[in-house]
Design a protein around this motif. Structure first.
Motif, PDB file in Angstrom:
ATOM      1  N   LEU A  48       1.975   3.825   7.714  1.00 30.58           N
ATOM      2  CA  LEU A  48       2.129   4.665   8.781  1.00 30.58           C
ATOM      3  C   LEU A  48       2.376   6.102   8.350  1.00 30.58           C
ATOM      4  N   GLU A  49       2.980   6.644   7.292  1.00 32.71           N
ATOM      5  CA  GLU A  49       2.971   7.972   6.959  1.00 32.71           C
ATOM      6  C   GLU A  49       1.251   8.529   6.838  1.00 32.71           C
ATOM      7  N   GLY A  50       0.483   7.688   6.138  1.00 32.78           N
ATOM      8  CA  GLY A  50      -0.751   7.859   6.239  1.00 32.78           C
ATOM      9  C   GLY A  50      -1.520   8.328   7.530  1.00 32.78           C
ATOM     10  N   ASP A  51      -0.984   7.464   8.509  1.00 36.78           N
ATOM     11  CA  ASP A  51      -1.573   7.508   9.818  1.00 36.78           C
ATOM     12  C   ASP A  51      -1.010   8.994  10.580  1.00 36.78           C
ATOM     13  N   ILE A  52       0.326   9.108  10.241  1.00 39.24           N
ATOM     14  CA  ILE A  52       0.662  10.654  10.758  1.00 39.24           C
ATOM     15  C   ILE A  52       0.109  11.813  10.082  1.00 39.24           C
ATOM     16  N   LEU A  53      -0.070  11.644   8.824  1.00 40.48           N
ATOM     17  CA  LEU A  53      -0.723  12.924   7.972  1.00 40.48           C
ATOM     18  C   LEU A  53      -2.250  12.935   8.324  1.00 40.48           C
ATOM     19  N   GLN A  54      -2.776  11.851   8.674  1.00 38.86           N
ATOM     20  CA  GLN A  54      -4.199  11.738   9.220  1.00 38.86           C
ATOM     21  C   GLN A  54      -4.419  12.469  10.488  1.00 38.86           C
ATOM     22  N   ALA A  55      -3.326  12.282  11.595  1.00 46.02           N
ATOM     23  CA  ALA A  55      -3.507  12.774  12.659  1.00 46.02           C
ATOM     24  C   ALA A  55      -3.410  14.416  12.548  1.00 46.02           C
ATOM     25  N   PHE A  56      -2.675  14.802  11.519  1.00 45.84           N
ATOM     26  CA  PHE A  56      -2.613  16.480  11.474  1.00 45.84           C
ATOM     27  C   PHE A  56      -3.591  16.824  10.540  1.00 45.84           C
ATOM     28  N   GLN A  57      -4.745  16.089  10.192  1.00 42.77           N
ATOM     29  CA  GLN A  57      -5.803  16.435   9.137  1.00 42.77           C
ATOM     30  C   GLN A  57      -5.236  16.908   7.722  1.00 42.77           C
ATOM     31  N   ASP A  58      -4.171  16.036   7.212  1.00 40.81           N
ATOM     32  CA  ASP A  58      -3.554  16.387   6.092  1.00 40.81           C
ATOM     33  C   ASP A  58      -4.124  15.559   5.061  1.00 40.81           C
ATOM     34  N   TYR A  59      -4.798  15.994   4.117  1.00 42.00           N
ATOM     35  CA  TYR A  59      -5.517  15.324   3.136  1.00 42.00           C
ATOM     36  C   TYR A  59      -4.628  14.428   2.246  1.00 42.00           C
ATOM     37  N   SER A  60      -3.355  14.642   2.242  1.00 43.33           N
ATOM     38  CA  SER A  60      -2.387  13.860   1.420  1.00 43.33           C
ATOM     39  C   SER A  60      -2.440  12.427   2.115  1.00 43.33           C
ATOM     40  N   ALA A  61      -2.777  12.268   3.344  1.00 44.12           N
ATOM     41  CA  ALA A  61      -2.958  11.125   3.718  1.00 44.12           C
ATOM     42  C   ALA A  61      -3.729  10.004   2.908  1.00 44.12           C
ATOM     43  N   ILE A  62      -4.600  10.445   2.330  1.00 42.43           N
ATOM     44  CA  ILE A  62      -5.427   9.603   1.310  1.00 42.43           C
ATOM     45  C   ILE A  62      -4.407   8.981   0.193  1.00 42.43           C
ATOM     46  N   ASP A  63      -3.604   9.713  -0.388  1.00 41.79           N
ATOM     47  CA  ASP A  63      -2.824   9.166  -1.155  1.00 41.79           C
ATOM     48  C   ASP A  63      -1.983   8.120  -0.633  1.00 41.79           C
ATOM     49  N   ARG A  64      -1.318   8.402   0.396  1.00 39.67           N
ATOM     50  CA  ARG A  64      -0.634   7.307   1.004  1.00 39.67           C
ATOM     51  C   ARG A  64      -1.355   6.013   1.554  1.00 39.67           C
ATOM     52  N   TYR A  65      -2.573   6.020   1.653  1.00 38.81           N
ATOM     53  CA  TYR A  65      -3.278   4.940   2.064  1.00 38.81           C
ATOM     54  C   TYR A  65      -3.534   4.159   0.912  1.00 38.81           C
ATOM     55  N   HIS A  66      -3.853   5.084  -0.316  1.00 39.38           N
ATOM     56  CA  HIS A  66      -4.101   4.301  -1.664  1.00 39.38           C
ATOM     57  C   HIS A  66      -2.831   3.519  -1.945  1.00 39.38           C
ATOM     58  N   ALA A  67      -1.755   4.135  -1.772  1.00 30.40           N
ATOM     59  CA  ALA A  67      -0.289   3.691  -2.356  1.00 30.40           C
ATOM     60  C   ALA A  67       0.086   2.263  -1.592  1.00 30.40           C
ATOM     61  N   ALA A  68      -0.378   2.398  -0.234  1.00 24.92           N
ATOM     62  CA  ALA A  68      -0.249   1.151   0.518  1.00 24.92           C
ATOM     63  C   ALA A  68      -1.069   0.231   0.093  1.00 24.92           C
ATOM     64  N   ALA A  69      -2.576   0.402  -0.192  1.00 29.68           N
ATOM     65  CA  ALA A  69      -3.451  -0.564  -0.645  1.00 29.68           C
ATOM     66  C   ALA A  69      -3.166  -1.324  -1.942  1.00 29.68           C
ATOM     67  N   GLN A  70      -2.492  -0.261  -2.676  1.00 34.01           N
ATOM     68  CA  GLN A  70      -1.992  -0.973  -4.218  1.00 34.01           C
ATOM     69  C   GLN A  70      -0.860  -2.001  -4.063  1.00 34.01           C
ATOM     70  N   MET A  71      -0.144  -1.512  -3.156  1.00 30.17           N
ATOM     71  CA  MET A  71       1.079  -2.466  -2.985  1.00 30.17           C
ATOM     72  C   MET A  71       0.627  -3.798  -2.072  1.00 30.17           C
ATOM     73  N   TYR A  72      -0.126  -3.640  -1.334  1.00 27.60           N
ATOM     74  CA  TYR A  72      -0.701  -4.903  -0.746  1.00 27.60           C
ATOM     75  C   TYR A  72      -1.447  -5.759  -1.503  1.00 27.60           C
ATOM     76  N   GLN A  73      -2.349  -5.097  -2.615  1.00 25.96           N
ATOM     77  CA  GLN A  73      -3.074  -5.833  -3.488  1.00 25.96           C
ATOM     78  C   GLN A  73      -1.979  -6.541  -4.514  1.00 25.96           C
ATOM     79  N   LYS A  74      -0.992  -6.118  -4.840  1.00 25.48           N
ATOM     80  CA  LYS A  74       0.166  -6.652  -5.657  1.00 25.48           C
ATOM     81  C   LYS A  74       0.368  -7.999  -5.190  1.00 25.48           C
ATOM     82  N   LEU A  75       0.662  -7.760  -3.924  1.00 26.76           N
ATOM     83  CA  LEU A  75       1.213  -9.009  -3.069  1.00 26.76           C
ATOM     84  C   LEU A  75       0.135 -10.022  -2.618  1.00 26.76           C
TER      85      LEU A  75
END
Length: 220
Positions: A48-75
Motif C-alpha cells: 500500500l505504501e508503494g501504491d501511494i508513493l507511486q501515485a506521487f511518482q516517488d521512486y522509493s515506491a520500488i523499495d516498498r514493492y520489493h520489500a512486500a515481494a520478499q515478505m510474500y516470498q518468505k510466506l
C-alpha cells in the motif's frame, strides 16, 4: 498496539483516498501509518505504501514493492510476490526485478510464466548489455535446476537471441548446445514436442540455421 474502531477505520481510508486525489503526499502517508496499526498483513502495508508513493511518482515506491515481494516470498505466497514485483516493473524496469520474477515462476514450475518472464528479461538485458551477458546470467540461473527446466531456459535463451540480436556471431554454437539439451530432454521425457517446437521456431526466425540444425541432428 491500539487499533482503530470500525468507524474510524472507514473514515481513515476515505481520508487517505482524498489526500491522494488532492496530491497531498505527506498527509496521505501520515494516514497510512495510522492505518498500518490495524492491518495484520505486514507485506500488504508495504504494498500500500508503494501504491501511494507511486501515485506521487516517488521512486522509493520500488523499495516498498520489493520489500512486500520478499515478505510474500518468505510466506510462500509466490503469486502475491510476483504481483508486487510487477508493480515495481511498471514503475521502472531493471534486471534484478525481472530476474526475481523469473525465479518465482521457476519455483512455481509455471512454464508459461517462465517463458513470458524470460523473454522480458532477455529483451531488457540484450538492449542494455549484450547477448553474452544474457547467456552467463541464464546459465547461472539454470545450473542447479532439473533438466527439463534447464532445457526450457536454454530454448528460451536461443529464441530470445534470435529475436532480439539477429546478428549474434555465435548463434550456430548456441543452437547446437540447445539441440543437445533438447535431445537429452527427449531421452528423459520421451516426447519430441519440445524439439519439434524449437525447430519450428528456428525455421521461422533463421531458415539458414534451421537447415544447419537439420544436418546436425542427422549426424548425432
Amino acid at each position: 498496539m491500539k487499533t482503530l474502531t470500525s468507524e474510524s477505520y472507514n473514515i481513515a481510508w476515505f481520508k487517505l483516498a482524498d489526500f491522494v486525489a488532492r496530491k497531498e503526499k505527506e498527509r496521505a502517508l501520515s494516514v497510512l501509518r495510522l492505518l498500518m496499526h490495524s492491518i495484520s498483513d505486514e507485506a500488504l502495508t508495504y504494498q500500500l505504501e508503494g501504491d501511494i508513493l507511486q501515485a506521487f511518482q516517488d521512486y522509493s515506491a520500488i523499495d516498498r514493492y520489493h520489500a512486500a515481494a520478499q515478505m510474500y516470498q518468505k510466506l510462500g505466497k509466490f503469486q502475491q510476490a510476483i504481483s508486487s514485483h510487477h508493480y515495481a516493473i511498471r514503475f521502472q524496469e531493471n534486471e534484478k526485478t525481472l530476474s526475481a520474477i523469473l525465479q518465482l515462476y521457476i519455483a512455481l514450475e509455471d512454464k508459461a510464466g517462465i517463458s513470458s518472464s524470460f523473454s522480458k528479461m532477455a529483451d531488457y538485458i540484450i538492449t542494455t548489455k549484450n547477448s553474452d551477458y544474457l547467456i552467463d546470467v541464464t546459465h547461472a540461473i539454470a545450473a542447479p535446476l532439473p533438466l527439463n527446466i534447464q532445457t526450457l531456459l536454454q530454448t528460451q535463451l536461443t529464441v530470445s537471441i534470435l529475436l532480439y540480436d539477429a546478428d549474434y556471431k555465435k548463434i550456430s554454437e548456441l543452437i547446437q548446445n540447445t539441440l543437445n539439451f533438447l535431445q537429452q530432454d527427449l531421452k528423459t521425457a520421451h516426447t519430441s514436442s519440445h524439439l519439434s517446437q524449437f525447430l519450428a521456431d528456428l525455421k521461422i526466425l533463421n531458415f539458414k540455421e534451421y537447415k544447419k540444425a537439420e544436418l546436425y541432428l542427422k549426424d548425432v
